[in-house]
Design a protein around this motif. Structure first.
Motif, PDB file in Angstrom:
ATOM      1  N   ILE A   1      12.012  -4.684  -6.969  1.00  0.00           N
ATOM      2  CA  ILE A   1      11.341  -3.530  -7.566  1.00  0.00           C
ATOM      3  C   ILE A   1      11.758  -2.210  -6.928  1.00  0.00           C
ATOM      4  N   ARG A   2      12.626  -2.279  -5.921  1.00  0.00           N
ATOM      5  CA  ARG A   2      13.050  -1.059  -5.244  1.00  0.00           C
ATOM      6  C   ARG A   2      14.462  -0.639  -5.644  1.00  0.00           C
TER       7      ARG A   2
ATOM      8  N   VAL B   1       0.831  -1.204   0.000  1.00  0.00           N
ATOM      9  CA  VAL B   1       0.000   0.000   0.000  1.00  0.00           C
ATOM     10  C   VAL B   1       0.866   1.254   0.000  1.00  0.00           C
ATOM     11  N   CYS B   2       1.947   1.218   0.772  1.00  0.00           N
ATOM     12  CA  CYS B   2       2.825   2.395   0.903  1.00  0.00           C
ATOM     13  C   CYS B   2       3.787   2.560  -0.265  1.00  0.00           C
ATOM     14  N   PHE B   3       3.934   1.536  -1.090  1.00  0.00           N
ATOM     15  CA  PHE B   3       5.015   1.509  -2.075  1.00  0.00           C
ATOM     16  C   PHE B   3       5.043   2.751  -2.960  1.00  0.00           C
ATOM     17  N   TYR B   4       3.891   3.169  -3.462  1.00  0.00           N
ATOM     18  CA  TYR B   4       3.878   4.277  -4.419  1.00  0.00           C
ATOM     19  C   TYR B   4       3.930   5.646  -3.746  1.00  0.00           C
ATOM     20  N   PHE B   5       3.859   5.658  -2.420  1.00  0.00           N
ATOM     21  CA  PHE B   5       4.042   6.909  -1.693  1.00  0.00           C
ATOM     22  C   PHE B   5       5.508   7.130  -1.327  1.00  0.00           C
ATOM     23  N   GLN B   6       6.366   6.217  -1.749  1.00  0.00           N
ATOM     24  CA  GLN B   6       7.775   6.279  -1.395  1.00  0.00           C
ATOM     25  C   GLN B   6       8.635   6.812  -2.538  1.00  0.00           C
ATOM     26  N   ALA B   7       8.025   7.196  -3.634  1.00  0.00           N
ATOM     27  CA  ALA B   7       8.784   7.657  -4.791  1.00  0.00           C
ATOM     28  C   ALA B   7       9.628   8.879  -4.425  1.00  0.00           C
TER      29      ALA B   7
ATOM     30  N   TRP C   1      14.708   6.220  -5.058  1.00  0.00           N
ATOM     31  CA  TRP C   1      14.238   5.101  -5.881  1.00  0.00           C
ATOM     32  C   TRP C   1      13.584   5.662  -7.141  1.00  0.00           C
ATOM     33  N   PRO C   2      14.357   6.076  -8.110  1.00  0.00           N
ATOM     34  CA  PRO C   2      13.783   6.756  -9.275  1.00  0.00           C
ATOM     35  C   PRO C   2      12.871   5.880 -10.120  1.00  0.00           C
ATOM     36  N   GLY C   3      12.974   4.553  -9.992  1.00  0.00           N
ATOM     37  CA  GLY C   3      12.189   3.690 -10.876  1.00  0.00           C
ATOM     38  C   GLY C   3      10.880   3.203 -10.306  1.00  0.00           C
TER      39      GLY C   3
END
Length: 381
Positions: A148-149, A108-114, A118-120
Motif C-alpha cells: 500500500i506504500r 496509526v502513522c500511515f495517513y500522516f505520511q502522505a 507516496w502519492p497514493g
C-alpha cells in the motif's frame, strides 16, 4: 530503502547461570542508533553513491551475526531438556510483542505520511490498512500486490519487519536441524554461505548487499544470502572461538563498528564491485572480529555497565518502532525538499523521538507484556 536491523536478545533468565555478554548488548544498541541515523540520512540521498552514513545497511548483517552467536550460546547445551515447542514459545514471547506494537504504530502513522513520495496513500481504504496490519502481526510476507506504500515492502506499515521474517526462518533452521550439525559440518555450511554472499555482493548491479525486503525472487535471494552466512557464522563462532580478556573492548568495538557503517562509498560508479568487496570484508571478517572482541571484553565500572544495559534494552524497541517516524520524516523531506543541513533540526528531533518512543515502548508495553506472557506460557520452565 534499507530497513534494519534484526535484533535478537536473550534474557539473563534464559541464560541461567551463564555470564551475560553486556558488551554485546551495548554494541547492539550502538548499531541500532546508527541505523536510525542512516535511515534519516537516506531520505536526502539521490542514490547509493551519495548516501551519508553510507554503509548503515550492513547493520542488518551485524545483527544476524549477533543473533546467531547469542542463540548458540544460550541454547546449544540445553536441548537435552528443551523441546522444540518450548524453544519456539521462548522466541515468540521475546520477539512478538514488539512486532505487534510496531505494526500498530505503523498503521496509526500511515495517513500522516502522505506526500509526493507516496502519492497514493490518501486513496488507500482503512480496511486495507487494517488488513495489512493484521497480516503484519504474523510477519507473513505480503505480496507486491498488497503493497500500500509503493516501495515493494513485504511489510509496508513497518518496513523492518522483513528482517524479523528472516530471523524467524533462521531460528527455525537452527532448531529443526542445524543445531545438530557437528562443527566441521557447520563450517562447511558457513563457507558455502560466505561464497554465496560474496558472489552476491561483488556481482550486484549496485555493488552492495542492499535488499531482502520484498517478496520477489531476486529480493528473496538477497534476503536468504544476508541471513544464512552471518547467522550461522555467529553460531559457529559461539562454539569454537576461545575468548580472551580485553580492556576497553566496548569503546574499541563501538568505534570500529561506527567506522564500518559510516564509511563512504567505495569505488564510485565506475568500480561498483569494489564496494561489494568492502561489504564482503565487513560481513565475513570484520563483524566476526568485533563480536569476538566484544564477547572477550571486560566492563570495568558501574557507568559503562549501565550504558551497555541501556543501549541493549532499547535496541530492539528502536528497531521495531523507529521506522514509522522515518516514513513521516521522509514524507516531510519529499514535500519541503530541504537540504540535509537545513533539515538537521527536524532530523535531530526525529532521532530523539525515536529513542524516547523506544524507551516508552520498552517500559510501558514490552516488559509488562513479556512478564505476563512468561507467567502464562513459560512458568512451568
Amino acid at each position: 530503502m534499507e530497513s534494519s536491523p534484526v535484533l535478537t536478545t536473550v534474557s539473563p533468565a534464559t541464560l541461567g547461570t551463564k555470564p551475560h555478554y553486556a558488551i554485546l548488548d551495548g554494541l547492539r544498541g550502538v548499531a541500532a542508533l546508527m541505523v536510525v541515523a542512516f535511515h534519516l540520512c537516506e531520505s536526502h540521498a539521490t542514490s547509493h553513491l551519495d548516501q551519508v552514513i553510507n554503509h548503515g545497511y550492513l547493520a542488518v548483517d551485524f545483527f544476524f551475526l549477533l543473533s546467531g552467536f547469542v542463540i548458540g550460546y544460550a541454547y546449544d547445551d540445553r536441548w537435552s531438556r528443551l523441546t522444540l515447542k518450548e524453544f519456539f514459545r521462548i522466541r515468540l514471547v521475546r520477539l512478538q510483542p514488539l512486532v505487534v506494537l510496531g505494526m500498530v504504530i505503523g498503521a496509526v502513522c500511515f495517513y500522516f505520511q502522505a506526500s509526493p513520495v507516496w502519492p497514493g496513500i490518501a486513496a488507500v481504504p482503512v480496511w486495507k490498512t487494517l488488513l495489512v496490519m493484521l497480516v503484519g502481526f504474523t510477519l507473513l510476507p505480503l505480496p507486491v500486490s498488497m503493497d500500500i506504500r509503493g516501495w515493494h515492502e513485504m511489510h509496508p506499515l513497518n518496513g523492518p519487519g522483513w528482517s524479523l521474517f528472516y530471523e524467524y526462518i533462521a531460528n527455525l533452521l537452527y532448531a529443526l536441524g542445524v543445531r545438530k550439525f557437528s562443527n566441521p559440518a557447520l563450517g562447511i555450511l558457513v563457507a558455502l554461505a560466505a561464497a554465496a554472499l560474496i558472489h552476491l555482493a561483488v556481482t550486484s548491479p549496485a555493488g552492495d548487499v542492499i535488499g531482502g525486503w520484498s517478496l520477489e525472487p531476486e529480493q528473496l535471494r538477497i534476503g536468504f544470502s544476508r541471513m544464512l552466512f552471518p547467522f550461522f557464522a555467529g553460531l559457529l563462532l559461539s562454539r569454537v572461538a576461545p575468548l580472551a580478556r580485553f580492556r576497553s573492548a566496548f569503546l574499541l568495538c563501538s568505534l570500529l563498528l561506527v567506522l564500518i557503517l559510516a564509511m563512504p562509498r567505495i569505488g564510485g560508479a565506475e568500480r561498483l564491485w569494489l564496494n561489494g568487496l568492502y561489504d564482503s570484508l565487513s560481513i565475513v571478517v570484520l563483524f566476526p572480529l568485533i563480536v569476538w572482541l566484544g564477547a572477550s571484553g571486560q566492563i570495568a565500572g558501574e557507568k559503562p555497565a549501565r550504558l551497555c544495559k541501556f543501549l541493549g534494552d532499547i535496541s530492539y524497541p528502536i528497531y521495531m518502532t523507529h521506522f514509522p517516524l522515518v516514513y513521516i520524516y521522509t514524507g516531510w523531506v519529499g514535500t519541503h525538499k530541504p537540504t540535509l543541513a537545513q533539515a538537521v533540526p527536524v532530523a535531530l528531533l526525529t532521532f530523539t523521538a525515536a529513542v524516547l518512543l523506544a524507551y516508552a515502548s520498552l517500559k510501558l508495553y514490552d516488559e509488562p507484556v513479556r512478564r505476563w506472557l512468561k507467567k502464562k506460557f513459560l512458568a512451568q520452565r
